[in-house]
Every structure is written in structure tokens, then in C-alpha cells.
Write an enzyme that holds these catalytic residues in place. Structure first.
Site, PDB file in Angstrom:
ATOM      1  N   ARG A   1     -11.827  -4.168  11.096  1.00 34.37           N
ATOM      2  CA  ARG A   1     -12.656  -4.610   9.973  1.00 34.37           C
ATOM      3  C   ARG A   1     -13.749  -5.567  10.403  1.00 34.37           C
ATOM      4  NH1 ARG A   1      -8.481  -3.547   5.722  1.00 34.37           N
ATOM      5  NH2 ARG A   1      -9.445  -3.885   3.699  1.00 34.37           N
TER       6      ARG A   1
ATOM      7  N   LYS B   1      -9.086   5.376   1.785  1.00 33.28           N
ATOM      8  CA  LYS B   1      -8.532   5.404   3.152  1.00 33.28           C
ATOM      9  C   LYS B   1      -7.023   5.670   3.136  1.00 33.28           C
ATOM     10  CE  LYS B   1      -9.790   1.118   3.999  1.00 33.28           C
ATOM     11  NZ  LYS B   1     -10.364   0.797   2.668  1.00 33.28           N
TER      12      LYS B   1
ATOM     13  N   ARG C   1      -5.793   1.226  -9.651  1.00 32.74           N
ATOM     14  CA  ARG C   1      -4.831   1.554  -8.587  1.00 32.74           C
ATOM     15  C   ARG C   1      -3.459   0.970  -8.889  1.00 32.74           C
ATOM     16  NH1 ARG C   1      -6.242   0.538  -2.348  1.00 32.74           N
ATOM     17  NH2 ARG C   1      -6.533  -1.620  -2.998  1.00 32.74           N
TER      18      ARG C   1
ATOM     19  N   ARG D   1     -13.848  -9.039  -2.184  1.00 26.22           N
ATOM     20  CA  ARG D   1     -13.511  -8.142  -1.074  1.00 26.22           C
ATOM     21  C   ARG D   1     -14.662  -7.196  -0.752  1.00 26.22           C
ATOM     22  NH1 ARG D   1      -8.803  -5.672  -3.847  1.00 26.22           N
ATOM     23  NH2 ARG D   1      -8.596  -4.235  -2.103  1.00 26.22           N
TER      24      ARG D   1
ATOM     25  N   ARG E   1      -1.465  -4.451  -7.307  1.00 27.14           N
ATOM     26  CA  ARG E   1      -1.642  -5.492  -6.287  1.00 27.14           C
ATOM     27  C   ARG E   1      -2.359  -6.704  -6.887  1.00 27.14           C
ATOM     28  NH1 ARG E   1      -4.207  -2.476  -1.140  1.00 27.14           N
ATOM     29  NH2 ARG E   1      -5.378  -4.423  -1.110  1.00 27.14           N
TER      30      ARG E   1
HETATM   31  P1  ADP Z   1      -7.857  -1.968   0.803  1.00 30.30           P
HETATM   32  O1  ADP Z   1      -6.882  -0.829   0.805  1.00 30.30           O
HETATM   33  O2  ADP Z   1      -8.229  -2.366  -0.566  1.00 30.30           O
HETATM   34  O3  ADP Z   1      -9.002  -1.715   1.700  1.00 30.30           O
HETATM   35  P2  ADP Z   1      -6.007  -3.347   2.537  1.00 30.30           P
HETATM   36  O4  ADP Z   1      -4.666  -3.052   2.003  1.00 30.30           O
HETATM   37  O5  ADP Z   1      -6.454  -2.582   3.721  1.00 30.30           O
HETATM   38  O6  ADP Z   1      -7.075  -3.237   1.350  1.00 30.30           O
HETATM   39  O7  ADP Z   1      -6.112  -4.902   2.875  1.00 30.30           O
HETATM   40  C1  ADP Z   1      -5.704  -5.893   1.969  1.00 30.30           C
HETATM   41  C2  ADP Z   1      -5.999  -7.261   2.550  1.00 30.30           C
HETATM   42  O8  ADP Z   1      -5.278  -7.425   3.777  1.00 30.30           O
HETATM   43  C3  ADP Z   1      -7.458  -7.511   2.917  1.00 30.30           C
HETATM   44  O9  ADP Z   1      -8.227  -7.968   1.821  1.00 30.30           O
HETATM   45  C4  ADP Z   1      -7.307  -8.579   4.003  1.00 30.30           C
HETATM   46  O10 ADP Z   1      -7.030  -9.855   3.440  1.00 30.30           O
HETATM   47  C5  ADP Z   1      -6.049  -8.123   4.742  1.00 30.30           C
HETATM   48  N1  ADP Z   1      -6.375  -7.208   5.839  1.00 30.30           N
HETATM   49  C6  ADP Z   1      -6.016  -5.907   5.955  1.00 30.30           C
HETATM   50  N2  ADP Z   1      -6.474  -5.382   7.094  1.00 30.30           N
HETATM   51  C7  ADP Z   1      -7.149  -6.366   7.732  1.00 30.30           C
HETATM   52  C8  ADP Z   1      -7.878  -6.445   8.948  1.00 30.30           C
HETATM   53  N3  ADP Z   1      -8.014  -5.376   9.765  1.00 30.30           N
HETATM   54  N4  ADP Z   1      -8.451  -7.636   9.262  1.00 30.30           N
HETATM   55  C9  ADP Z   1      -8.333  -8.710   8.478  1.00 30.30           C
HETATM   56  N5  ADP Z   1      -7.675  -8.702   7.309  1.00 30.30           N
HETATM   57  C10 ADP Z   1      -7.079  -7.549   6.929  1.00 30.30           C
HETATM   58  P1  ADP Z   2      -8.333   2.348   0.155  1.00 32.85           P
HETATM   59  O1  ADP Z   2      -7.082   2.552   0.994  1.00 32.85           O
HETATM   60  O2  ADP Z   2      -9.572   2.768   0.860  1.00 32.85           O
HETATM   61  O3  ADP Z   2      -8.433   0.971  -0.408  1.00 32.85           O
HETATM   62  P2  ADP Z   2      -6.959   4.086  -1.781  1.00 32.85           P
HETATM   63  O4  ADP Z   2      -6.631   5.300  -1.001  1.00 32.85           O
HETATM   64  O5  ADP Z   2      -5.863   3.131  -2.070  1.00 32.85           O
HETATM   65  O6  ADP Z   2      -8.216   3.319  -1.094  1.00 32.85           O
HETATM   66  O7  ADP Z   2      -7.643   4.552  -3.152  1.00 32.85           O
HETATM   67  C1  ADP Z   2      -8.026   3.594  -4.121  1.00 32.85           C
HETATM   68  C2  ADP Z   2      -7.693   4.123  -5.504  1.00 32.85           C
HETATM   69  O8  ADP Z   2      -8.563   5.216  -5.814  1.00 32.85           O
HETATM   70  C3  ADP Z   2      -6.273   4.658  -5.668  1.00 32.85           C
HETATM   71  O9  ADP Z   2      -5.834   4.351  -6.954  1.00 32.85           O
HETATM   72  C4  ADP Z   2      -6.417   6.176  -5.454  1.00 32.85           C
HETATM   73  O10 ADP Z   2      -5.457   6.892  -6.223  1.00 32.85           O
HETATM   74  C5  ADP Z   2      -7.819   6.430  -6.003  1.00 32.85           C
HETATM   75  N1  ADP Z   2      -8.567   7.462  -5.265  1.00 32.85           N
HETATM   76  C6  ADP Z   2      -8.537   7.705  -3.935  1.00 32.85           C
HETATM   77  N2  ADP Z   2      -9.388   8.714  -3.616  1.00 32.85           N
HETATM   78  C7  ADP Z   2      -9.978   9.097  -4.777  1.00 32.85           C
HETATM   79  C8  ADP Z   2     -10.947  10.108  -5.112  1.00 32.85           C
HETATM   80  N3  ADP Z   2     -11.484  10.919  -4.181  1.00 32.85           N
HETATM   81  N4  ADP Z   2     -11.313  10.223  -6.413  1.00 32.85           N
HETATM   82  C9  ADP Z   2     -10.779   9.404  -7.352  1.00 32.85           C
HETATM   83  N5  ADP Z   2      -9.857   8.444  -7.097  1.00 32.85           N
HETATM   84  C10 ADP Z   2      -9.453   8.293  -5.822  1.00 32.85           C
END
Ligand code: ADP
Ligand code: ADP
Ligand code: ZN
Length: 215
Positions: A88, A13, A127, A171, A160
């Protein structure tokens, strides 16, 4: 264009949103990024959010709904926005609907990134994030040109706290219980665009752009 990027942790994302920001000139609204800033600053909201985030749980709905509402009112969202990591829960989705309605806005599409669990774990454990500008990297799939340094700003890369295997599992379980129902929620509203998120970053990006063009 008013978009949501939906998908489990590690689906891509953040990566795809950042590329869409450049392409469409609309801001990325990442609740995760905003919460991490609040935690770092030690604001009252950050203090409250920290324990939930460390545990891999969701921060309470009222907290995130409040920060998104405030953010959407900013001038730079006038021509559109990309919500990354919000909503979410169904409660958050309902609240978003109400907020947008009050503002006379509507969603254009919800892009659902589909990625298998094993790949998610691999992506999250590898990541790395820039401390300064927040850009995401992957040790194997999207490495920086200089080890440990951000291509964009030279900042130091870090892992992270919640990107460790145990918290990752938690998660992913939270995602399947509380967030995955949103796939049907938005499908029923005719907004869902499903994208195969297993492919290379650039391929996923062009699939999203192509799907938005015909939606
Ligand atoms: P990821 O990129 O791995 O999906 P995020 O950076 O979006 O993770 O979120 C990290 C953490 O922040 C989540 O595990 C949660 O604790 C909190 N968080 C982020 N967005 C939301 C949301 N929309 N509602 C509740 N908690 C959230
Ligand atoms: P999210 O925001 O959904 O948690 P991220 O965009 O942070 O996901 O991506 C998670 C990890 O996977 C990062 O280290 C990113 O560089 C890698 N990544 C993202 N898209 C791809 C893909 N299409 N193929 C392989 N690795 C990816
Ligand atoms: Zn950087």
C-alpha cells in the site's frame, strides 16, 4: 502465479481474490484480514495496529512487511499467491521486491481494479462480513440468501467499524496519497493490468482471467 490485487478500499480486491483462490488454488494473503485477526486476539501487534485502523490510517510499514514476509514463507505459497491489500506504499513495494528476490521469486502481474469514488462509498457502506469465515457480502449488490447470515457457513454478518462514512472518506484520501503512486510504479515495471472494476462481480472476474491468460 504470483499476483497483486491493487485498488482503493471497496474496489473489489477481496471479492475477486476469493474467486481467484478457487480458480487457481493459490492462497489469498490479505493484510487487512490478518490485522483484524491480530486485533481480535489482542496480540501485541494487534494492539499496536488497532488505533491506526480505527482512524482509517495505514499501519506502519515495518509491521505489515513483517507479517507478509512470514506468510510468504509458508509452504502453501510454493505455487503462487494473491496479495490483497498489500503493498500500500512505495516502501512496502520495495520491501516486497527484496523479499521475493531473496526467495528466488518474481511477480507475474499486478491487477489494478478501477472504480469511481461514488461507487466505492456505496460499496463500503453496504459491505457486510461473515464473523466466522470472513466472506464479504453487499446488502444490495451481493446479498446473502438469508438476511444477516453467511451462505458459506451460516455465520453472523457484521459491519466493519471502519466501513462508516467518515472513516471511509479518510481511507480514500490515504489511498490517493499513499497507495495510488503504485499504479505508475508497477506500470513502469511492465506488470500492470488495468481492469474496469465498475462492472458486475462476475464480469470483472472473467475480465481478470482473460487478461491473465494473455499477459
Ligand atoms: P479494504 O478492504 O477496505 O481495502 P483492508 O481490509 O485491506 O481494507 O484494510 C483495512 C485496514 O487495515 C486499513 O485501513 C489499514 O489500517 C490496515 N491495513 C491493511 N493492509 C495494510 C497495509 N498493506 N499497510 C498498512 N496498513 C494496512
Ligand atoms: P476491497 O477488498 O477492495 O475493499 P471488497 O471485495 O470487500 O473490496 O468489496 C467491497 C464491497 O463491494 C463488498 O460489499 C462487495 O460485496 C461489493 N462488491 C465487490 N465487487 C463489486 C462489483 N463488481 N459490483 C458491485 N459490488 C461489488
Ligand atoms: Zn461465513
Amino acid at each position: 502465479m504470483n499476483l497483486i490485487l491493487l485498488g482503493p478500499p471497496g474496489a473489489g480486491k477481496g471479492t475477486q481474490s476469493a474467486a481467484l483462490v478457487e480458480r487457481y488454488g493459490i492462497p489469498q494473503i490479505s493484510t487487512g484480514d490478518m490485522l483484524r485477526v491480530a486485533v481480535k486476539e489482542g496480540s501485541p501487534m494487534g494492539v499496536k495496529a488497532k488505533s491506526f485502523m480505527d482512524a482509517g490510517a495505514l499501519v506502519p510499514d515495518d509491521v505489515v512487511v513483517g507479517i507478509v514476509r512470514e506468510r510468504l514463507e509458508k509452504e502453501d505459497c510454493r505455487n503462487g499467491f494473491i496479495l490483497d491489500g498489500f503493498p500500500r506504499t512505495v516502501t512496502q513495494a520495495d520491501a516486497l521486491h527484496g523479499t521475493l528476490k531473496e526467495m528466488g521469486k518474481d511477480l507475474d502481474a499486478v491487477i489494478s481494479l478501477e472504480v469511481e469514488v461514488d461507487a466505492l462509498v456505496e460499496r463500503l457502506t453496504g459491505r457486510r462480513i461473515c464473523k466466522v469465515c470472513g466472506r464479504g457480502y453487499h446488502l444490495a449488490f451481493d446479498p446473502p440468501s438469508v438476511e444477516g447470515r453467511c451462505d458459506q457457513c451460516g455465520g453472523e454478518l457484521y459491519q466493519r467499524d471502519d466501513d462508516r462514512e467518515e472513516t471511509i472518506r479518510k481511507r480514500l484520501a490515504v489511498y490517493s496519497e499513499q497507495t495510488s503512486p503504485l499504479i505508475d510504479y508497477y506500470r513502469q515495471r511492465g506488470l500492470l493490468i488495468s481492469i474496469d472494476g465498475m462492472r458486475d462481480i462476475a464480469v470483472v472476474q472473467s475480465d481478470i482471467v482473460a487478461a491473465l491468460r494473455t499477459s
